[in-house]
Write a protein that holds these residues in place. Sequence first.
Motif, PDB file in Angstrom:
ATOM      1  N   VAL A 198      36.517 -63.401 -13.837  1.00 46.09           N
ATOM      2  CA  VAL A 198      35.543 -64.437 -14.207  1.00 46.09           C
ATOM      3  C   VAL A 198      34.774 -64.096 -15.486  1.00 46.09           C
ATOM      4  CG1 VAL A 198      35.293 -65.292 -11.845  1.00 46.09           C
ATOM      5  CG2 VAL A 198      33.748 -63.512 -12.687  1.00 46.09           C
TER       6      VAL A 198
ATOM      7  N   GLN B 181      34.571 -66.881 -18.275  1.00 44.11           N
ATOM      8  CA  GLN B 181      33.624 -67.950 -17.962  1.00 44.11           C
ATOM      9  C   GLN B 181      32.181 -67.459 -18.112  1.00 44.11           C
ATOM     10  OE1 GLN B 181      36.173 -67.078 -15.942  1.00 44.11           O
ATOM     11  NE2 GLN B 181      37.445 -68.877 -15.709  1.00 44.11           N
TER      12      GLN B 181
ATOM     13  N   TYR C  14      31.371 -67.312 -21.844  1.00 43.87           N
ATOM     14  CA  TYR C  14      31.164 -68.659 -22.364  1.00 43.87           C
ATOM     15  C   TYR C  14      29.788 -69.188 -21.943  1.00 43.87           C
ATOM     16  CZ  TYR C  14      31.673 -73.660 -23.100  1.00 43.87           C
ATOM     17  OH  TYR C  14      31.474 -74.962 -23.492  1.00 43.87           O
ATOM     18  N   LYS C  15      29.471 -69.025 -20.680  1.00 46.60           N
ATOM     19  CA  LYS C  15      28.184 -69.519 -20.190  1.00 46.60           C
ATOM     20  C   LYS C  15      27.023 -68.720 -20.765  1.00 46.60           C
ATOM     21  CE  LYS C  15      30.123 -71.701 -16.183  1.00 46.60           C
ATOM     22  NZ  LYS C  15      30.241 -71.766 -14.737  1.00 46.60           N
TER      23      LYS C  15
ATOM     24  N   ASN D  99      40.216 -70.731 -22.547  1.00 46.15           N
ATOM     25  CA  ASN D  99      39.153 -69.845 -23.023  1.00 46.15           C
ATOM     26  C   ASN D  99      39.074 -69.830 -24.546  1.00 46.15           C
ATOM     27  OD1 ASN D  99      38.233 -68.923 -20.449  1.00 46.15           O
ATOM     28  ND2 ASN D  99      40.145 -67.793 -20.290  1.00 46.15           N
TER      29      ASN D  99
ATOM     30  N   ASN E 108      37.484 -73.172 -25.547  1.00 46.51           N
ATOM     31  CA  ASN E 108      36.041 -73.173 -25.293  1.00 46.51           C
ATOM     32  C   ASN E 108      35.287 -72.337 -26.317  1.00 46.51           C
ATOM     33  OD1 ASN E 108      36.213 -74.914 -23.132  1.00 46.51           O
ATOM     34  ND2 ASN E 108      36.343 -73.288 -21.614  1.00 46.51           N
TER      35      ASN E 108
END
Length: 103
Positions: free
Chosen positions: A15, A18, A21-22, A56, A59
């Motif tokens: 993870v 993600q 990115y967050k 990914n 993003n």
Amino acid sequence: EAAKAFSKVDPDSAVYPQALYKQGLAFAENDKLGKAIAAFEELLNRYQGKPITDVNRLNANLGLARIYYQNKKWDSSLNYYRQIPRDTLQWHDALFEMSWAMI
């Protein structure tokens, strides 16, 4: 605090992309644009060798495009928007947002 929480995710975790990115989004939301750019660039560098349609990688490009747009660096923003391929879900958003950068 969200960015701090995302930084605790192990880079070997499934993870991690993600979380990275967050984390970039959290930095952008708090106007820490330099840190947001660093997070998105790290994500992009991790997936640079992947296909251009890798989620990914997409993003990361979209995140960088948005940060440079927010920073009023139109040419840099357009460069990242243009890296979003037409056959991806992100392309429609990128096309719409890119038109504002062109104006």
